[in-house]
Structure formats: C-alpha cells, structure tokens
Enzyme design. Structure first.
Site, short mmCIF file in Angstrom:
data_model
loop_
_atom_site.label_atom_id
_atom_site.label_comp_id
_atom_site.label_asym_id
_atom_site.label_seq_id
_atom_site.Cartn_x
_atom_site.Cartn_y
_atom_site.Cartn_z
N GLU A 61 18.18 -18.59 9.80
CA GLU A 61 19.34 -18.94 10.30
C GLU A 61 19.63 -20.56 10.32
OE1 GLU A 61 18.06 -15.45 12.85
OE2 GLU A 61 17.25 -16.84 11.63
N CYS A 84 16.46 -14.77 17.06
CA CYS A 84 15.45 -15.15 18.25
C CYS A 84 16.19 -15.71 19.36
CB CYS A 84 14.01 -15.83 17.88
SG CYS A 84 14.44 -17.29 16.89
N ALA A 171 -14.39 7.13 -9.25
CA ALA A 171 -15.91 6.44 -9.92
C ALA A 171 -16.74 7.70 -10.56
CB ALA A 171 -16.56 5.72 -8.86
N SER A 177 -17.33 2.13 -11.89
CA SER A 177 -15.95 2.32 -11.78
C SER A 177 -15.18 1.25 -12.43
CB SER A 177 -15.57 2.39 -10.33
OG SER A 177 -15.66 1.13 -9.67
N TRP A 179 -13.86 -0.58 -15.81
CA TRP A 179 -12.55 -0.57 -14.97
C TRP A 179 -11.87 0.86 -15.36
CZ3 TRP A 179 -11.31 -4.50 -11.73
CH2 TRP A 179 -12.10 -5.50 -11.91
N ASP A 209 -20.13 -2.80 -5.33
CA ASP A 209 -19.39 -3.44 -6.36
C ASP A 209 -19.36 -5.08 -6.21
OD1 ASP A 209 -18.70 -0.92 -7.21
OD2 ASP A 209 -16.72 -0.93 -5.86
N PRO A 326 -14.09 6.31 -1.36
CA PRO A 326 -13.47 7.57 -0.74
C PRO A 326 -13.97 7.68 0.83
CG PRO A 326 -15.38 8.10 -2.17
CD PRO A 326 -15.02 6.74 -2.49
#
Length: 391
Positions: A61, A84, A171, A177, A179, A209, A326
């Site tokens: 604003e 606000c 994976a 995993s 890519w 990883d 997972p």
C-alpha cells in the site's frame, strides 16, 4: 454499504486480479511476510500500483501511495490482504491510506494474523472509508498458503517434493538415485526451494546423498524462470537461501557434509544428544543444533514431528519444502502433516526391487490416502503433479 455482489463485481475482480499478479512477484523475497499487492484506481483507470518486496521494506500500500502522489485522493485501493493496523517492522498501512484520502478499499481477504485480523478493516470504516471484502478471496489465500497456515495453526505449510519413476520408485535398492529426472525438472525444483522459508530433510538423505539443498539461481534468474517481467527491483534484491533443517536424532550428520558449507542450518535432535561432543563438533562447523522432543513411536529419527513443525512455526517459516527419502515422507504422511505433494514423474522404470515413493504400510483398501490433483504439467520430459490430500 456496497457488497461484492453488486454490479461492480466484475470491475473489482479485474483490478484485484491485477493486485494478485503483483503480489506474486514477491514470491521469492517477501518471506516471512505475506505476498501482498496493491492497485490504486481512479475514475476507472489504474493510477499506481505496488507490492511488498521483502520484510522490513515498505508494504504494498505504501509503495502504491508513493507512486500515486496526489492522485490517491478519492481513489479506490485494491489490496490482496487486509491492511495492517499495528506497528511491526514498518508503520501501519491503514494510517497511510487514510492520510492519503483514499475513498474506498477493496480487500481480497482478512488478515489471519491475530494482531491485525479485522482491526484494519474496522479502522478504515471508522475513518469513513468504504470497505469491501472477499473479492477473489480463494485466490488470495492460495497465494499465501504458508502464512495463512502459520497464523491459523502455528505451523508451516508442508510441501513434500519427490522424484519418481513411472512405477513409483525413487531410488535403486542400493540407494542410487542420481538422476531420476532431467535438467528441466531439476531447474524447476529451484523455484520451489526459493519460495520456501525452510528446506527439510532427514539425516539418512544427508549421509547417503550429501546434498547441498541450496537455491542456485539469482533473484533475476528465478523471476525469469517464473515468467515475471524484468523489473529492476528484482535485480536489486539480495540472494536468499532458505533455512536448511536436518532431522537427526542420533547425530549422524558428518561435520564435513556439503549442506553445512552454505547458509544457516539447523540440526534437530533429541534433548540428550544436543549436549554431546558430536553436537559440539557440528556447532563448530556452523550448524545450530537444537533439541526437540522424541516421538512416542518410531517417526523419522524418533523425533516428534508435531514439535518439529511447531518449532519451525515459531521461527516464522511459512512454507516448508521437504526433500527426503521415503522414510521421512512416509512419517509426515502417516501423521497427517503433508499439505501438498509435489511429484516429478520421469519416463523410466526402476523395477520392483527399487525403493518406494513413501514408507507407508497399508493393509486394506479402506486405509488408502486419497489425493486431489490440483495441477499437472510437463517440465521437459517429466510430468509434474501437484496434489492435496482429500479432506
């Protein structure tokens, strides 16, 4: 008092849509504040516009009023969030709107912040300003899911990102995993990391990883990829790295992990582990080791996920981006903490011995978790799905 059901609804919706578009330009920088846009309209014509770029800077604003000058007097202000009415990092916007002589304020949604919630609307009406609320409210809430969630429930919006094969595997059995998805999908993930207040992972992912989990694109590059116009204010923004958070009840994170080399990292662990030499070694590498309660049952690393999310809510994290294996994804799902699934499905098969999307053992069909697909689009050769749990 005019309401959103009058003949001017189409006119109001058009200008509010413009304000929402402006608000979205703060997608990567406004955090932990909400993304807010404002448009000033006089005699049916937009005379000025503004948005909130980053915490501590002027609100939408105020930016719009500064751009309008005397043209703001008698104008209608379209604001995506209730102005606000309290002193925070900046002075209250309500006072500025009243001082500028704005005649009418159209608001998409009431501010869920208890410090504001209705106070801005009341102050405007007390000053004789006409106020209309609820114009494109659903779109306004969707623009700030994390801010709304944090204000209403004290925790962030949890978005779990997973990359999977067509047969739902993330994976190989060995953990390999890299890519699953192609370059276009990996670049797209940068946009989701950049809009988050924090990125969450588990110690298992860090050990296996050794990810950095950083945002690699500069503000201008993020804006270009998101399809924003090339605005000079974007290039003036400092690069922002989300907080990285590791759930690590046993403190398995190696002190030499890449994730510790950039930005701020929290390692959340059990109360006893937070006072050990292993914790001191990680603090020596710049990590902030924080104790959280242990779970009664075997969640990821044994940590209480409800306590983790409340801790992040207190740290003003609006959107929590989860990139994990997972185990953590399944723990969040089983606890009912996942607000959004972001799944990149690549055109390949990993076979039945590969790791599943989530660890979530279900025995009966009536235990299944139903999702609502809210978006599907191709990113290169990868299908990106966004889904919400069905209530």
């Amino acid at each position: 008092m005019e309401t959103a059901t009058t003949a001017q609804t189409a006119h109001d919706r058009r200008h509010m849509a413009r304000a929402l578009e402006l608000a979205d330009y703060g997608r990567f920088s406004a955090d932990p504040n909400p993304r807010v846009g404002c448009v000033l309209v006089r005699d049916g014509r937009e005379v000025a516009a503004g948005l909130h770029w980053q915490a501590g800077a002027a609100h939408a604003e105020v930016n719009a009023l500064a751009a309008a000058g005397v043209a703001a007097r008698g104008a209608t202000a379209y604001v995506t969030l209730e102005p606000c009415s309290h002193h925070g990092r900046t002075p209250p916007c309500v006072a500025e709107l009243i001082r500028a002589g704005v005649a009418r304020v159209v608001i998409a949604m009431q501010d869920p912040n208890p410090r504001v919630c209705g106070g801005g609307i009341a102050a405007l009406r007390d000053a004789g300003v006409e106020v209309i609320t609820g114009v494109l409210e659903e779109a306004a809430r969707a623009l700030n899911p994390g801010f709304v969630q944090r204000m209403e429930h004290g925790r962030p919006w949890v978005r779990v990102k997973l990359a999977a094969s067509l047969d739902g595997r993330t994976a190989m059995a060995s953990g390999e995993s890299k890519w699953i998805t192609g370059p276009a999908a990996r670049r797209d993930v940068q946009l989701w990391r950049a809009r988050a207040g924090a990125i969450l992972t588990g110690s298992g992912t860090v050990v296996a990883d050794d990810p950095r989990l950083t945002v690699r694109l500069k503000p201008g590059e993020l804006a270009a990829q998101a399809g924003f116009p090339d605005l000079p204010q974007i290039h003036d923004l400092p690069p922002r790295q989300p907080l990285r958070v590791i759930l690590d009840a046993r403190l398995r994170t190696p002190p030499g992990a890449q994730i510790l080399q950039t930005g701020t990292v929290w390692i959340l662990t059990g109360p006893e582990m937070a006072q050990t030499p292993a914790a001191d070694a990680l603090r020596g590498r710049g990590a902030e080791v924080r104790p959280v309660p242990l779970a009664d049952t075997g969640a990821e690393g044994g940590l209480d996920l409800a306590a983790v999310l409340q801790e992040l809510g207190r740290a003003e994290i609006n959107e929590l981006h989860v990139e994990s294996g997972p185990g953590l994804a399944g723990a969040l799902a089983r606890g009912g903490w996942v607000d959004e699934w972001l799944i990149y499905q690549a055109p390949l098969l990993l076979g039945s011995n590969a790791r599943p999307l989530v660890e979530w053992p279900l025995a009966r069909m009536d235990e299944r978790a139903e999702l609502e697909i809210i978006e599907s689009r191709w990113v290169g050769d990868t299908l990106r799905l966004r889904a919400h749990p069905r209530s």
